[in-house]
Design a protein around this motif. Structure first.
Motif, mmCIF file in Angstrom:
data_model
loop_
_atom_site.group_PDB
_atom_site.id
_atom_site.type_symbol
_atom_site.label_atom_id
_atom_site.label_comp_id
_atom_site.label_asym_id
_atom_site.label_seq_id
_atom_site.Cartn_x
_atom_site.Cartn_y
_atom_site.Cartn_z
ATOM 1 N N LEU A 25 0.847 -1.183 0.000
ATOM 2 C CA LEU A 25 0.000 0.000 0.000
ATOM 3 C C LEU A 25 0.885 1.236 0.000
ATOM 4 C CD1 LEU A 25 -1.665 -2.106 2.305
ATOM 5 C CD2 LEU A 25 -3.373 -0.545 1.395
ATOM 6 N N TYR A 26 0.482 2.249 -0.779
ATOM 7 C CA TYR A 26 1.229 3.494 -0.894
ATOM 8 C C TYR A 26 0.337 4.608 -0.337
ATOM 9 C CZ TYR A 26 3.945 0.551 -3.994
ATOM 10 O OH TYR A 26 4.689 -0.479 -4.510
ATOM 11 N N PHE A 27 0.730 5.151 0.821
ATOM 12 C CA PHE A 27 -0.021 6.203 1.499
ATOM 13 C C PHE A 27 0.529 7.534 0.992
ATOM 14 C CE2 PHE A 27 -0.552 8.343 5.925
ATOM 15 C CZ PHE A 27 -1.662 9.048 5.479
ATOM 16 N N PHE A 28 -0.123 8.091 -0.051
ATOM 17 C CA PHE A 28 0.465 9.222 -0.749
ATOM 18 C C PHE A 28 -0.211 10.550 -0.463
ATOM 19 C CE2 PHE A 28 -2.809 7.603 -3.543
ATOM 20 C CZ PHE A 28 -3.336 8.712 -4.173
ATOM 21 N N LYS A 29 -1.409 10.549 0.162
ATOM 22 C CA LYS A 29 -2.067 11.806 0.506
ATOM 23 C C LYS A 29 -2.723 11.665 1.863
ATOM 24 C CE LYS A 29 -3.100 14.065 -3.897
ATOM 25 N NZ LYS A 29 -4.158 14.683 -4.726
ATOM 26 N N GLY A 30 -2.607 12.710 2.684
ATOM 27 C CA GLY A 30 -3.193 12.687 4.009
ATOM 28 C C GLY A 30 -2.202 13.209 5.028
ATOM 29 N N ALA A 46 -2.121 -12.320 3.379
ATOM 30 C CA ALA A 46 -3.002 -13.369 3.879
ATOM 31 C C ALA A 46 -3.824 -12.916 5.083
ATOM 32 C CB ALA A 46 -2.189 -14.601 4.253
ATOM 33 N N GLN A 47 -3.491 -11.737 5.639
ATOM 34 C CA GLN A 47 -4.182 -11.264 6.827
ATOM 35 C C GLN A 47 -5.045 -10.044 6.517
ATOM 36 O OE1 GLN A 47 -2.000 -11.067 10.571
ATOM 37 N NE2 GLN A 47 -0.149 -11.788 9.513
ATOM 38 N N SER A 48 -6.171 -9.932 7.216
ATOM 39 C CA SER A 48 -6.922 -8.689 7.191
ATOM 40 C C SER A 48 -6.196 -7.668 8.053
ATOM 41 C CB SER A 48 -8.350 -8.910 7.701
ATOM 42 O OG SER A 48 -8.327 -9.380 9.034
ATOM 43 N N ILE A 49 -6.359 -6.383 7.726
ATOM 44 C CA ILE A 49 -5.630 -5.322 8.417
ATOM 45 C C ILE A 49 -6.592 -4.176 8.709
ATOM 46 C CG2 ILE A 49 -3.782 -3.606 8.200
ATOM 47 C CD1 ILE A 49 -2.277 -5.571 6.468
ATOM 48 N N GLU A 50 -6.651 -3.756 9.956
ATOM 49 C CA GLU A 50 -7.481 -2.613 10.315
ATOM 50 C C GLU A 50 -6.717 -1.324 10.064
ATOM 51 O OE1 GLU A 50 -10.455 -1.635 13.854
ATOM 52 O OE2 GLU A 50 -8.360 -1.295 14.435
ATOM 53 N N ILE A 51 -7.366 -0.417 9.354
ATOM 54 C CA ILE A 51 -6.783 0.888 9.057
ATOM 55 C C ILE A 51 -7.600 1.941 9.790
ATOM 56 C CG2 ILE A 51 -6.157 2.542 7.263
ATOM 57 C CD1 ILE A 51 -6.083 0.249 5.266
ATOM 58 N N ALA A 52 -6.945 2.709 10.642
ATOM 59 C CA ALA A 52 -7.588 3.807 11.362
ATOM 60 C C ALA A 52 -6.996 5.107 10.843
ATOM 61 C CB ALA A 52 -7.352 3.665 12.860
ATOM 62 N N ASN A 53 -7.820 5.898 10.163
ATOM 63 C CA ASN A 53 -7.329 7.131 9.562
ATOM 64 C C ASN A 53 -7.266 8.251 10.601
ATOM 65 O OD1 ASN A 53 -6.403 8.756 7.500
ATOM 66 N ND2 ASN A 53 -8.452 9.392 6.867
ATOM 67 N N GLY A 54 -6.408 9.239 10.319
ATOM 68 C CA GLY A 54 -6.246 10.391 11.193
ATOM 69 C C GLY A 54 -7.299 11.452 10.950
ATOM 70 N N VAL A 55 -6.927 12.707 11.221
ATOM 71 C CA VAL A 55 -7.900 13.801 11.207
ATOM 72 C C VAL A 55 -8.123 14.367 9.814
ATOM 73 C CG1 VAL A 55 -7.406 14.423 13.599
ATOM 74 C CG2 VAL A 55 -6.072 15.481 11.752
ATOM 75 N N SER A 56 -7.335 13.935 8.834
ATOM 76 C CA SER A 56 -7.481 14.422 7.461
ATOM 77 C C SER A 56 -7.876 13.270 6.542
ATOM 78 C CB SER A 56 -6.170 15.029 6.952
ATOM 79 O OG SER A 56 -5.747 16.093 7.770
ATOM 80 N N PRO A 57 -8.623 13.545 5.459
ATOM 81 C CA PRO A 57 -8.871 12.494 4.471
ATOM 82 C C PRO A 57 -7.539 11.929 3.945
ATOM 83 C CG PRO A 57 -10.258 14.391 4.050
ATOM 84 C CD PRO A 57 -9.281 14.817 5.103
ATOM 85 N N SER A 58 -7.530 10.641 3.667
ATOM 86 C CA SER A 58 -6.317 9.977 3.193
ATOM 87 C C SER A 58 -6.587 9.224 1.906
ATOM 88 C CB SER A 58 -5.786 8.996 4.247
ATOM 89 O OG SER A 58 -5.317 9.668 5.391
ATOM 90 N N GLU A 59 -5.545 9.056 1.098
ATOM 91 C CA GLU A 59 -5.648 8.299 -0.147
ATOM 92 C C GLU A 59 -4.481 7.332 -0.229
ATOM 93 O OE1 GLU A 59 -6.967 10.387 -3.718
ATOM 94 O OE2 GLU A 59 -6.940 12.237 -2.541
ATOM 95 N N LEU A 60 -4.803 6.110 -0.656
ATOM 96 C CA LEU A 60 -3.797 5.063 -0.808
ATOM 97 C C LEU A 60 -4.005 4.353 -2.132
ATOM 98 C CD1 LEU A 60 -5.008 4.890 2.399
ATOM 99 C CD2 LEU A 60 -2.980 3.459 2.602
#
Length: 349
Positions: free
Chosen positions: A234-239, A260-274
């Motif tokens: 995953l490339y976290f390029f905006k946020g 092979a695993q599920s991953i929980e993503i908790a975003n911060g205070v700004s919108p993010s794009e990956l």
């Protein structure tokens, strides 16, 4: 002890480093000014190294273009380009005789195979307002069996690409996932078919290209891949910041995860794009030089010899950097003459 879900976290470079079966990803973002009558920038080009303008002066580049920004005619062999338009437009022309104008969420998937020449120009269609451009171009390798496949040009129009509004664990709107390739298992709506000779067309490849737009404060669980041996980055390029399975991730990070695993993503205070790239490795030798990607050095030498001898079929256009006129909307004319026309502007990517 449980296997970690986050394998590596590193700074995004240029170009973006990618795992097999991908070769690399480039990200272009240019704040082009209003256009002129030739669909180029309506400002002086003094001080730019035209033909090799990559400096980013005033927030934009001419790249290899002299009048219109972009990449005039150049060859490829042995791999595929996947071009994801997020803003702005590309005028495509190629040695098959195909042409297109696409943008604002459209995706072009081009199998170079045995050899193709194409141009990718960025017409500045608005004469009254700025012409921002944003895109990804991903190079996807071909397995040895498909290196010399017949070239294939296809469009994935923005209106047809599957998207899913995601809801977080609290029932709140969390954002949107766009499935350019490889919708997850269990999804009722199938994804759009990739080109026939693509590694993505192999049902065992588990290839996926997704974009994730996450709302501020969203929490969402990324599902596992179908296969156990796919690689996923995953490339976290905006946020600003986000947390993945308890690990704090700064923006401009490349995150390799256990597919092979599920991953929980908790975003911060700004919108993010990956951007997410996933696939089972091809696992073959890679010999690359410039626009050609083969398995051996001898095959590379043959690619250059073939191009110099045949020009991969020749160039049927009047110049090396054709554009398709100020009044033309989104369209694709295929090598067999089939014409697809779309509204001038599709939904944004």
């Amino acid at each position: 002890m449980a296997k970690p879900s986050i394998l590596t976290v590193s700074r995004i470079g240029h170009p973006w480093a990618t795992p097999d079966p991908f070769l690399f990803c480039v990200y272009h973002q240019d704040a082009y000014p209003r256009g002129n009558s030739q669909l180029g920038p309506d400002v002086p080009l003094d001080g730019r190294h035209l033909g090799q303008d990559f400096a980013g002066k005033d927030g934009w580049r001419m790249y290899h273009g002299h009048t219109v920004p972009g990449f005039p005619a150049h060859p490829h062999r042995g791999f595929e380009t996947v071009t994801i338009m997020r803003d702005g437009y590309i005028d495509h022309s190629d040695s098959l005789g195909a042409s297109a104008r696409f943008g604002r969420g459209d995706v072009q998937w081009l199998t170079a195979g045995e050899g193709i020449v194409h141009s990718e120009m960025f017409p500045l269609l608005s004469l009254n307002e700025p012409n921002p451009l944003e895109l990804f171009q991903i190079w996807l390798n071909l397995p040895k069996r498909s290196k010399l496949a017949r070239p294939y040009f296809t469009m994935l129009w923005s209106e047809d690409i599957p998207r899913e509004n995601i809801v977080d664990s609290r029932g709140a709107a969390a954002g949107v996932v766009t499935y350019i390739a490889g919708p997850p298992a269990g999804r009722a709506e199938p994804g759009l078919p990739p080109p026939p000779d693509s590694w993505a067309s192999d049902p065992t490849a588990d290839l996926a290209i997704w974009t994730l737009n996450l709302s501020a404060g969203a929490r969402w669980t990324l599902p596992p891949a179908r296969s156990g041996d796919a690689r996923r980055t995953l490339y976290f390029f905006k946020g600003a910041t986000l947390v993945m399975d308890g690990t704090s991730i700064p923006v401009q990070s490349s995150i390799e995860v256990d597919a092979a695993q599920s991953i929980e993503i908790a975003n911060g205070v700004s919108p993010s794009e990956l951007l997410m790239l996933q696939g089972r490795p091809i696992g073959e030798p890679v010999a690359q030089h410039g626009p050609f990607v083969m398995n051996t050095e001898q095959e590379l030498r043959q690619a250059y010899a073939d191009y110099h001898h045949s020009q991969f079929g020749g160039w049927p256009w009047p110049d090396a950097a054709p554009v398709h006129g100020a009044g033309r909307g989104r369209f694709a004319r295929h090598a067999d003459g089939r014409l697809e026309s779309r509204s001038e502007k599709g939904p944004a990517g």
